[in-house]
Design a protein around this motif. Sequence first.
Motif, PDB file in Angstrom:
ATOM      1  N   LYS A 150      -5.439 -26.560 -13.812  1.00  0.00           N
ATOM      2  CA  LYS A 150      -6.297 -25.576 -13.120  1.00  0.00           C
ATOM      3  C   LYS A 150      -6.933 -24.647 -14.158  1.00  0.00           C
ATOM      4  O   LYS A 150      -6.473 -24.561 -15.294  1.00  0.00           O
ATOM      5  N   PRO A 151      -7.946 -23.855 -13.770  1.00  0.00           N
ATOM      6  CA  PRO A 151      -8.572 -22.944 -14.733  1.00  0.00           C
ATOM      7  C   PRO A 151      -7.625 -21.847 -15.232  1.00  0.00           C
ATOM      8  O   PRO A 151      -7.882 -21.230 -16.250  1.00  0.00           O
ATOM      9  N   THR A 152      -6.539 -21.577 -14.498  1.00  0.00           N
ATOM     10  CA  THR A 152      -5.601 -20.544 -14.923  1.00  0.00           C
ATOM     11  C   THR A 152      -4.170 -21.050 -14.823  1.00  0.00           C
ATOM     12  O   THR A 152      -3.872 -21.944 -14.026  1.00  0.00           O
TER      13      THR A 152
ATOM     14  N   LYS B 188      -9.829 -31.717 -22.492  1.00  0.00           N
ATOM     15  CA  LYS B 188     -10.246 -30.382 -22.036  1.00  0.00           C
ATOM     16  C   LYS B 188     -11.500 -30.572 -21.224  1.00  0.00           C
ATOM     17  O   LYS B 188     -12.564 -30.907 -21.751  1.00  0.00           O
ATOM     18  N   ASN B 189     -11.398 -30.387 -19.925  1.00  0.00           N
ATOM     19  CA  ASN B 189     -12.579 -30.580 -19.080  1.00  0.00           C
ATOM     20  C   ASN B 189     -13.619 -29.519 -19.393  1.00  0.00           C
ATOM     21  O   ASN B 189     -13.281 -28.362 -19.664  1.00  0.00           O
ATOM     22  N   ALA B 190     -14.881 -29.934 -19.333  1.00  0.00           N
ATOM     23  CA  ALA B 190     -15.966 -28.981 -19.589  1.00  0.00           C
ATOM     24  C   ALA B 190     -15.953 -27.925 -18.497  1.00  0.00           C
ATOM     25  O   ALA B 190     -15.950 -28.255 -17.310  1.00  0.00           O
ATOM     26  N   ARG B 191     -15.868 -26.641 -18.863  1.00  0.00           N
ATOM     27  CA  ARG B 191     -15.958 -25.587 -17.846  1.00  0.00           C
ATOM     28  C   ARG B 191     -17.315 -24.909 -17.929  1.00  0.00           C
ATOM     29  O   ARG B 191     -17.581 -23.973 -17.177  1.00  0.00           O
ATOM     30  N   TYR B 192     -18.147 -25.386 -18.879  1.00  0.00           N
ATOM     31  CA  TYR B 192     -19.524 -24.882 -19.038  1.00  0.00           C
ATOM     32  C   TYR B 192     -19.565 -23.406 -19.394  1.00  0.00           C
ATOM     33  O   TYR B 192     -20.557 -22.726 -19.168  1.00  0.00           O
ATOM     34  N   VAL B 193     -18.438 -22.926 -19.897  1.00  0.00           N
ATOM     35  CA  VAL B 193     -18.351 -21.539 -20.349  1.00  0.00           C
ATOM     36  C   VAL B 193     -17.569 -21.592 -21.658  1.00  0.00           C
ATOM     37  O   VAL B 193     -16.537 -22.267 -21.727  1.00  0.00           O
ATOM     38  N   LYS B 194     -18.101 -20.924 -22.689  1.00  0.00           N
ATOM     39  CA  LYS B 194     -17.381 -20.925 -23.967  1.00  0.00           C
ATOM     40  C   LYS B 194     -16.183 -19.992 -23.844  1.00  0.00           C
ATOM     41  O   LYS B 194     -16.327 -18.780 -23.689  1.00  0.00           O
TER      42      LYS B 194
ATOM     43  N   PRO C  26     -18.115 -18.236  -5.407  1.00  0.00           N
ATOM     44  CA  PRO C  26     -19.360 -18.796  -5.931  1.00  0.00           C
ATOM     45  C   PRO C  26     -19.112 -20.051  -6.760  1.00  0.00           C
ATOM     46  O   PRO C  26     -17.954 -20.419  -6.990  1.00  0.00           O
ATOM     47  N   ALA C  27     -20.187 -20.679  -7.245  1.00  0.00           N
ATOM     48  CA  ALA C  27     -20.050 -21.890  -8.053  1.00  0.00           C
ATOM     49  C   ALA C  27     -19.419 -21.567  -9.396  1.00  0.00           C
ATOM     50  O   ALA C  27     -18.720 -22.385  -9.972  1.00  0.00           O
ATOM     51  N   ILE C  28     -19.661 -20.353  -9.916  1.00  0.00           N
ATOM     52  CA  ILE C  28     -18.958 -19.930 -11.130  1.00  0.00           C
ATOM     53  C   ILE C  28     -17.899 -18.929 -10.684  1.00  0.00           C
ATOM     54  O   ILE C  28     -18.163 -18.044  -9.859  1.00  0.00           O
ATOM     55  N   TYR C  29     -16.672 -19.117 -11.145  1.00  0.00           N
ATOM     56  CA  TYR C  29     -15.584 -18.328 -10.578  1.00  0.00           C
ATOM     57  C   TYR C  29     -14.464 -18.071 -11.569  1.00  0.00           C
ATOM     58  O   TYR C  29     -14.305 -18.792 -12.552  1.00  0.00           O
ATOM     59  N   ILE C  30     -13.714 -17.022 -11.282  1.00  0.00           N
ATOM     60  CA  ILE C  30     -12.444 -16.739 -11.957  1.00  0.00           C
ATOM     61  C   ILE C  30     -11.431 -16.695 -10.809  1.00  0.00           C
ATOM     62  O   ILE C  30     -11.603 -15.900  -9.890  1.00  0.00           O
TER      63      ILE C  30
ATOM     64  N   ASP D 197     -18.033 -24.740 -11.357  1.00  0.00           N
ATOM     65  CA  ASP D 197     -17.693 -25.908 -10.553  1.00  0.00           C
ATOM     66  C   ASP D 197     -18.907 -26.843 -10.578  1.00  0.00           C
ATOM     67  O   ASP D 197     -19.936 -26.547  -9.977  1.00  0.00           O
ATOM     68  N   PRO D 198     -18.787 -27.972 -11.281  1.00  0.00           N
ATOM     69  CA  PRO D 198     -19.974 -28.810 -11.480  1.00  0.00           C
ATOM     70  C   PRO D 198     -20.503 -29.413 -10.179  1.00  0.00           C
ATOM     71  O   PRO D 198     -21.672 -29.774 -10.087  1.00  0.00           O
ATOM     72  N   ASN D 199     -19.630 -29.505  -9.165  1.00  0.00           N
ATOM     73  CA  ASN D 199     -20.082 -30.072  -7.895  1.00  0.00           C
ATOM     74  C   ASN D 199     -20.855 -29.062  -7.059  1.00  0.00           C
ATOM     75  O   ASN D 199     -21.438 -29.402  -6.035  1.00  0.00           O
ATOM     76  N   ALA D 200     -20.823 -27.789  -7.464  1.00  0.00           N
ATOM     77  CA  ALA D 200     -21.468 -26.756  -6.663  1.00  0.00           C
ATOM     78  C   ALA D 200     -22.631 -26.098  -7.394  1.00  0.00           C
ATOM     79  O   ALA D 200     -23.532 -25.540  -6.758  1.00  0.00           O
ATOM     80  N   CYS D 201     -22.631 -26.155  -8.704  1.00  0.00           N
ATOM     81  CA  CYS D 201     -23.644 -25.422  -9.479  1.00  0.00           C
ATOM     82  C   CYS D 201     -25.004 -26.104  -9.390  1.00  0.00           C
ATOM     83  O   CYS D 201     -25.139 -27.294  -9.688  1.00  0.00           O
TER      84      CYS D 201
END
Lengths: 664, 129
Positions: free
Chosen positions: A172-174, A233-239, A270-274, A287-291
Amino acid sequence: MQRVGVFVCWCGTNIAGTVDVVAVAEALKSEPGVVFSANYQYMCSQAGQDMIKEAIKEHKLTGIVVCSCSPRMHEATFRKTAAAAGLNPYMVEIANIREQCSWVHKDMLTGTEKAIILGKAAIAKVNLNAPLTPGESPVTKRALVIGGGIAGIQTALDIADAGFPVDIVEKKPTIGGKMAQLDKTFPTLDCAACILTPKMVDVAQHDKIRIFSYSEVTEVNGFVGNFDVTIKKNARYVKEDVCTGCGACVEKCPMKRIPNEFNLGMDNRPAIYIPFAQAVPKVATIDPNACNMLKNGKCGVCSKVCAAGAIDYTQKDEYINEKYGAIVVATGFNPISMDKFDEYAYNQSKDVITSLEFERLTNAAGPSAGKLLRPSDGKHPHTIVFVQCVGSRCESCAEKGKEYCSKICCMYTAKHAMLTRDKYPDTEVYVFYIDVRTPGKNFDEFYRRAVEEYGVKYVKGMVGKVVPEGDKLKVQASDLIANKQLHIDADLVVLAAAIEPDKSARPLATMLTASMDTNDFFTEAHPKLRPVESPTAGVFLSGACQGPKDIPETVSQAGAAASKVIGLLAKDKLTGNPCVANSNELMCNGCSSCANVCPYGAITYEDKEFRMPDRTTKVRRVAVVNPAVCQGCGACTVTCPSGAMDLKGFANLQIMAEVDAICK
Amino acid sequence: MHNNKYLQEEIIRISGVNPSKCMRCGKCSATCPAYDEMEYHPHQFVNMVESGDIEPLLNSESLYKCLSCFACIDRCPRGVQPAKVVEAVRLTAIRKKGANRMTADAVPAMVDEDTPQQLLVSAFRKYTK
Ligand SMILES: Cc1cc2nc3c(=O)[nH]c(=O)nc-3n(C[C@H](O)[C@H](O)[C@H](O)COP(=O)(O)OP(=O)(O)OC[C@H]3O[C@@H](n4cnc5c(N)ncnc54)[C@H](O)[C@@H]3O)c2cc1C
Ligand code: SF4
Ligand code: SF4
Ligand code: SF4
Ligand code: SF4
């Protein structure tokens, strides 16, 4: 010719009760190579071992056969005894005349006959034994923890505190796992976040711990002390190293209606989230499926509002290779799907929820800011029905539920019921149970408080069906003690769903060659004596991936797993198993069959020059076994069509000699 | 309580049910639509057969109140199949001499516009030896 000594053990009456040990020792005396034969009450005792040592010296024995219990029990003991007397420990053979003989036979005659046969087989084998010397392999002093729930967090902290570097891989992201979603925790009712988030911060700040979040393990090679692991490491599109977690992007993203998995879909993100305020790492993920930007190249708002310049729509998945000495599995659990429990109308009414959803509903950071409101109409519920054991202890319905007791639901249901009555005294709270299982420190007291002090109505019996009617849920249930069928008009129904291992556990187990039970819980090396080790050397188990567990149990197991890892990493070298495969290069035709079956990747091929009878040379491809990697499983030896592959200590010749001795 | 071993074994045999699998959760009785009509409820059928307390069941009107809807079979988490026990006790009751619940003579009087003939046929099959 070997000079063999035979030692027949009575094991008190365990063996001597059904096997005539004197007759066995006598009969084996005349076997080929045997120069000494004795029997004794307890061979494994100090006196027994001394007897073996003396006999080795006095009779110049070159091999010994101990007729006793299973080699799993005392092979190591007797090998040490032999070594102490100057005999190579691999010149010891065990004939198992207890588990395979006295314990399974009832009468002396058959017991004795079989014991003699087993003894003969072992003698036939030891005659062909050769001294073996184990190799050594170095230990990579770094640990991998797969799963970043409370189990993984605790294990990682304990290993790192002992001074060894640890990597956590969390999909997961966290990190945080299920505990991050809980509100308060039984039996002390401390808030989950208050006790968990400081640990998450410790992990983030520990100089020995690296976190690979939004990542997964895709390949595992090697063996204990020397695992070779690929992490994706999955791309999260955020450095990750640039994002400050300020949340400006999250606020401005126009794609706001994506079901929020952290709140189990009860609100949107939203499509970008924490995922939540205290996430670790506190980094946004797209989230690549939502952005819209990633899907159609239209938008780019987050990139514009990010002051740090962290957004990178071109980021690709990244593969990292790392070596580890030990691997800890901490992949946790999930509640099972309620889709198949039509009788409880979970899919028909928003007001039928699972207990984990209830946690989010009562959590101050949840979708209703901690106010217990009905998901359907946002009204305050007055009559609340909790149903225990939904899908647990369910033997008939394998496709629906689980046969085991999920262990944690009795206690968390008591917690939910108590907290509801505490905060909302105007509510009527029912708990339907089959049994209330509270075997833990202060657990039963906790449940009784729910009944006696908070007035929760515990009813012995199951709910048969829930039917939504108007804005009510018609609950039909058994009260077995009153011998009545109850009909309750409820506002909210909470299902204590059974729990199951994470779906990714099974493919992970295959990668690790770690075994699982039929429910996909990881199996321990011994259920009582080795509860945190998997049967695969170097792979350890922590938390609910091994079986249902609450937090106190998870944390103790996590610490235990860490101590096992520390014990392993503290060693500089590991002694290998000398019973490894080797191929006879003159017979090998390089067909690749063995490399294809070897589960440890121990076999490679090499081109070698051979001198032919006509004095020419010819280059042939032959198999070579890496003895440090080979685990001696023997898969290759039975696969090899040319009979070139053999196992040291278990050579085909030795096995055949045993068979011959048995059939004679 | 009278423990009738012979009848108990007979009912277990006819029904093919293993009553000791029941964990006393009461989900069968919680789901049963005929509950209020029944003096002994589905879980009691299972539990009383398990303890050999058969006579009260044999003489109970409950045998004819069960709708054979099989909701209990569907919902039982342990796969006990309570309705099969009810059925087996009912068979044991009507197999006794002169214990037919429905006679052929009585059928014509039951025929009317509203009752599906299928219902009468199955009732006749169920309640008659
Ligand atoms: C409704 C509810 C209420 C509860 N209340 C309490 C309570 O009050 N008190 C209490 O003591 N216990 C409670 N529990 C139990 C508690 O949640 C567990 O004991 C605890 O979460 C177990 O921790 P874990 O780390 O083993 O598993 P998890 O919390 O499930 O963590 C596992 C982690 O591993 C990650 N993961 C899974 N597979 C992979 C993979 N292949 N690769 C990488 N990462 C992976 C997951 O994403 C997750 O982050 C409750 C449970 C529920 C369902
Ligand atoms: S812990 Fe309690 S509620 Fe959960 S399955 Fe076991 S008995 Fe049922
Ligand atoms: S015995 Fe053969 S198959 Fe097994 S690990 Fe060794 S080389 Fe591989
Ligand atoms: S549902 Fe099944 S297990 Fe539960 S009481 Fe009825 S027969 Fe027994
Ligand atoms: S089959 Fe009979 S006992 Fe079972 S639920 Fe239906 S009416 Fe009740």
